[in-house]
Design a protein around this motif. Structure first.
Motif, PDB file in Angstrom:
ATOM      1  N   THR A 166       0.853  -1.189   0.000  1.00 47.56           N
ATOM      2  CA  THR A 166       0.000   0.000   0.000  1.00 47.56           C
ATOM      3  C   THR A 166       0.889   1.240   0.000  1.00 47.56           C
ATOM      4  OG1 THR A 166      -1.684  -1.176   1.275  1.00 47.56           O
ATOM      5  CG2 THR A 166      -1.849   1.223   1.187  1.00 47.56           C
ATOM      6  N   LYS A 188       5.322   7.378  -9.220  1.00 48.71           N
ATOM      7  CA  LYS A 188       3.940   7.045  -8.885  1.00 48.71           C
ATOM      8  C   LYS A 188       3.809   5.551  -8.666  1.00 48.71           C
ATOM      9  CE  LYS A 188      -0.818   7.632 -10.458  1.00 48.71           C
ATOM     10  NZ  LYS A 188      -1.704   8.147 -11.528  1.00 48.71           N
ATOM     11  N   GLN A 189       3.139   5.173  -7.590  1.00 52.16           N
ATOM     12  CA  GLN A 189       2.926   3.768  -7.264  1.00 52.16           C
ATOM     13  C   GLN A 189       1.438   3.483  -7.160  1.00 52.16           C
ATOM     14  OE1 GLN A 189       5.131   3.306  -3.623  1.00 52.16           O
ATOM     15  NE2 GLN A 189       6.996   2.711  -4.699  1.00 52.16           N
ATOM     16  N   SER A 190       1.080   2.265  -7.459  1.00 48.97           N
ATOM     17  CA  SER A 190      -0.315   1.839  -7.376  1.00 48.97           C
ATOM     18  C   SER A 190      -0.450   0.734  -6.338  1.00 48.97           C
ATOM     19  CB  SER A 190      -0.807   1.338  -8.743  1.00 48.97           C
ATOM     20  OG  SER A 190      -0.664   2.338  -9.731  1.00 48.97           O
TER      21      SER A 190
END
Length: 231
Positions: A166, A188-190
């Motif tokens: 997360t 950017k991370q998902s």
């Protein structure tokens, strides 16, 4: 200074290849509280980028204010009730008046505003709402009879998805920087695709049990845990 004079200054900085932030800082430095807002600077930068050369106000339509009639107000109201997402320019085109007049009708005559949807965990049906009211009344009655025993025996349960990874939120990633220093950057991370469902049980003293749904198992095995806790 007059607004038109500030526009000339904004155009001057625009032609000198200054950024919006640099322009705002220079205006604040020399004119203080009387300087135009950052949104106004952005607006005129956009105008100049689109090819506008004049800093004067555009000529306004000479359409009289009497164009607002009860019939037009009613028609706009009916169109909004039929389609809550209708755009102002579509209303203006349909009734044959300017978007400025439509805004005036919406705010001053109909007292309406356009809001984004509010996200909620789930949408409840009428039966769901009725069951919640019935359950709440039953719990309130038991609490009234014996508050201490009720709080000691009452168990609440809820489910949530736990992702293996997360990423931190934008608020969590804030850092202190000096004035003029560039802001920090990060890739950017998902949320990870891998996740597991956790069923959490808690009472007045805190969490008493967490059950993780095994991969390939159905949700029905979780209800056995509820029975065990109640017993």
């Amino acid at each position: 200074m007059e607004k038109s004079q500030f526009r000339v200054l904004i155009k001057h900085y625009f032609l000198r290849k200054k950024t919006i932030t640099e322009t705002k800082e220079k205006l604040d430095k020399y004119y203080g509280d009387s300087a135009p807002s950052i949104s106004m600077v952005k607006k005129w930068f956009t105008e100049f980028r689109c090819g506008r050369t004049s800093t004067s106000d555009a000529e306004r339509s000479s359409r009289p204010k009497e164009v607002i009639t009860p019939e037009i107000v009613d028609k706009i109201h009916e169109m909004i009730l039929d389609d809550r997402r209708i755009k102002v320019r579509e209303l203006a085109h349909a009734v044959g008046i300017s978007t400025e007049r439509v805004h005036h009708i919406l705010h001053e005559y109909l007292d309406m505003r356009k809001l984004s949807v509010r996200w909620v965990p789930r949408l409840l049906t009428l039966d769901h709402k009725r069951n919640r009211v019935t359950t709440s009344k039953e719990c309130l009655a038991m609490f009234s009879r014996n508050p201490d025993e009720f709080l000691g025996r009452f168990v609440t349960v809820d489910e949530t998805w736990i992702h293996h990874n997360t990423p931190e939120t934008k608020e969590q990633s804030k850092q202190w920087v000096s004035r003029g220093e560039r802001g920090p950057k990060k890739a950017k991370q998902s949320l990870s695709a891998n996740k597991i469902m956790a069923t959490v049980f808690w009472d007045a003293r805190g969490v008493i049990h967490i059950d993780y749904l095994e991969k390939g198992k159905t949700i029905t095995i979780l209800f056995k845990a509820i029975g065990q806790i109640q017993r």
